[in-house]
Design a protein around this motif. Structure first.
Motif, PDB file in Angstrom:
ATOM      1  N   LYS A   1       0.825  -1.220   0.000  1.00  0.00           N
ATOM      2  CA  LYS A   1       0.000   0.000   0.000  1.00  0.00           C
ATOM      3  C   LYS A   1       0.852   1.260   0.000  1.00  0.00           C
ATOM      4  N   GLU A   2       2.015   1.200   0.629  1.00  0.00           N
ATOM      5  CA  GLU A   2       2.894   2.370   0.652  1.00  0.00           C
ATOM      6  C   GLU A   2       3.431   2.668  -0.745  1.00  0.00           C
ATOM      7  N   VAL A   3       3.649   1.624  -1.540  1.00  0.00           N
ATOM      8  CA  VAL A   3       4.197   1.814  -2.892  1.00  0.00           C
ATOM      9  C   VAL A   3       3.098   2.082  -3.917  1.00  0.00           C
ATOM     10  N   PHE A   4       2.005   1.301  -3.868  1.00  0.00           N
ATOM     11  CA  PHE A   4       0.966   1.387  -4.900  1.00  0.00           C
ATOM     12  C   PHE A   4      -0.262   2.183  -4.471  1.00  0.00           C
ATOM     13  N   GLY A   5      -0.349   2.515  -3.181  1.00  0.00           N
ATOM     14  CA  GLY A   5      -1.492   3.284  -2.712  1.00  0.00           C
ATOM     15  C   GLY A   5      -2.649   2.407  -2.263  1.00  0.00           C
ATOM     16  N   GLU A   6      -3.591   3.032  -1.581  1.00  0.00           N
ATOM     17  CA  GLU A   6      -4.733   2.305  -1.022  1.00  0.00           C
ATOM     18  C   GLU A   6      -5.739   1.878  -2.093  1.00  0.00           C
TER      19      GLU A   6
END
Length: 310
Positions: A200-205
């Motif tokens: 999630k930190e790399v690709f987002g929620e």
């Protein structure tokens, strides 16, 4: 029936001298030791192990709670590290399969309380940490995850940096339709929790991956082939190099181009296939966990995962 009084009488030494020889006590002459051992051999006498344990206060056994005997790559390498460390320290390792059954895990804690073993290692768990900590007064308990309780030892692998590095590398390759393979989809699982946080930190929620769980072997991954194929994936992030072989086999049988494949555990299969992998230092984790189980000091030991590009 042979007992130490009979050995004392036949050897000509006192009962206390015989007891010291049986318990390998240093304060006995070599002459007396050899004579007593000779009599013990002639009488085919073997010490009562339970009595020795009660006398010494140590069983020289360490219990290890594992999910089951069908071990995914992470657990099999961890167990190898534990076994080698136990042999090096002349200890017996008791394997305690739990199937993530809370009542069974509590039963193993009760066995620690009853001195069935000296220490207990939780490689994974379902029972809450508060319950585990309440048994720490009965023996050293080591958790293979990050814990904050001062009564518990924590030996774990920090996966966050390696996972983020892997996901950033995947993103740099232009891949975004990703499947994540897990043994257990459960927030109690540090593997699942930390992998999802890194994703999630790399690709987002908003960018949801395909998540498949219950996968421990290559065969499990192969059986999920149809589910993978339905999603038009361009990357499959597996939970083991051996697991990844099941994905390879499925796509090859369908004569389809294989998506970008990421493995874990730095296994020989990954090297042969030439796929990137995450080395989670599982063998070292087993070694360090066992050493900590023997320690009188409560400590936190952190190992670091490593992303390897091939």
């Amino acid at each position: 029936m042979t007992n130490i009084r009979k050995i004392a009488k036949l050897s000509g030494y006192s009962v206390s001298s015989v007891s010291r020889v049986i318990n390998n006590h240093p304060h006995v002459s070599e002459e007396a030791r050899q004579k007593i051992l000779q009599v013990m051999e002639e009488l085919d006498y073997r010490p009562n192990i339970l009595a020795q344990e009660l006398s010494s206060g140590s069983t020289r056994r360490v219990g290890v709670v594992i999910p089951n005997m069908t071990l995914p790559p992470y657990f099999s390498q961890l167990l190898n590290g534990l076994l080698d460390a136990a042999m090096d320290h002349n200890y017996t390792l008791l394997i305690l399969p739990s199937r993530y059954d809370i009542d069974l895990e509590k039963y193993y804690l009760e066995q620690l309380r009853g001195r069935a073993f000296d220490s207990l290692i939780f490689t994974s768990r379902s029972v809450d940490l508060e319950t585990i900590a309440s048994y720490a007064k009965y023996g050293n308990i080591v958790c293979c995850e990050e814990v904050q309780d001062p009564n518990l030892s924590s030996v774990y692998v920090s996966r966050t940096h390696a996972c983020k590095t892997a996901f950033n590398w995947i993103k740099d390759q232009g891949k975004s339709r990703i499947a994540l393979l897990f043994t257990r989809k459960d927030l109690k699982s540090s593997t699942y929790r930390l992998t999802m946080e890194a994703y999630k930190e790399v690709f987002g929620e908003k960018k949801e991956p395909l998540i498949l769980d219950g996968i421990s072997t290559g065969e499990d991954a192969y059986e999920q082939g149809d589910s993978l194929l339905e999603q038009d994936l361009d990357c499959i992030f597996s939970n083991g190099d051996d697991v990844a072989t099941g994905v390879v086999r499925y796509y090859q049988e369908k004569n389809l181009a294989l998506p970008l494949l990421i493995g874990q555990e730095k296994q020989l299969t990954g090297e042969v296939l030439g796929i990137p992998t995450i080395d989670n230092k599982s063998y070292q984790l087993g070694q360090e966990s066992f050493k900590q189980a023997l320690s009188d000091e409560k400590r936190t030991i952190i190992l670091q995962s490593e992303f390897i590009i091939r």
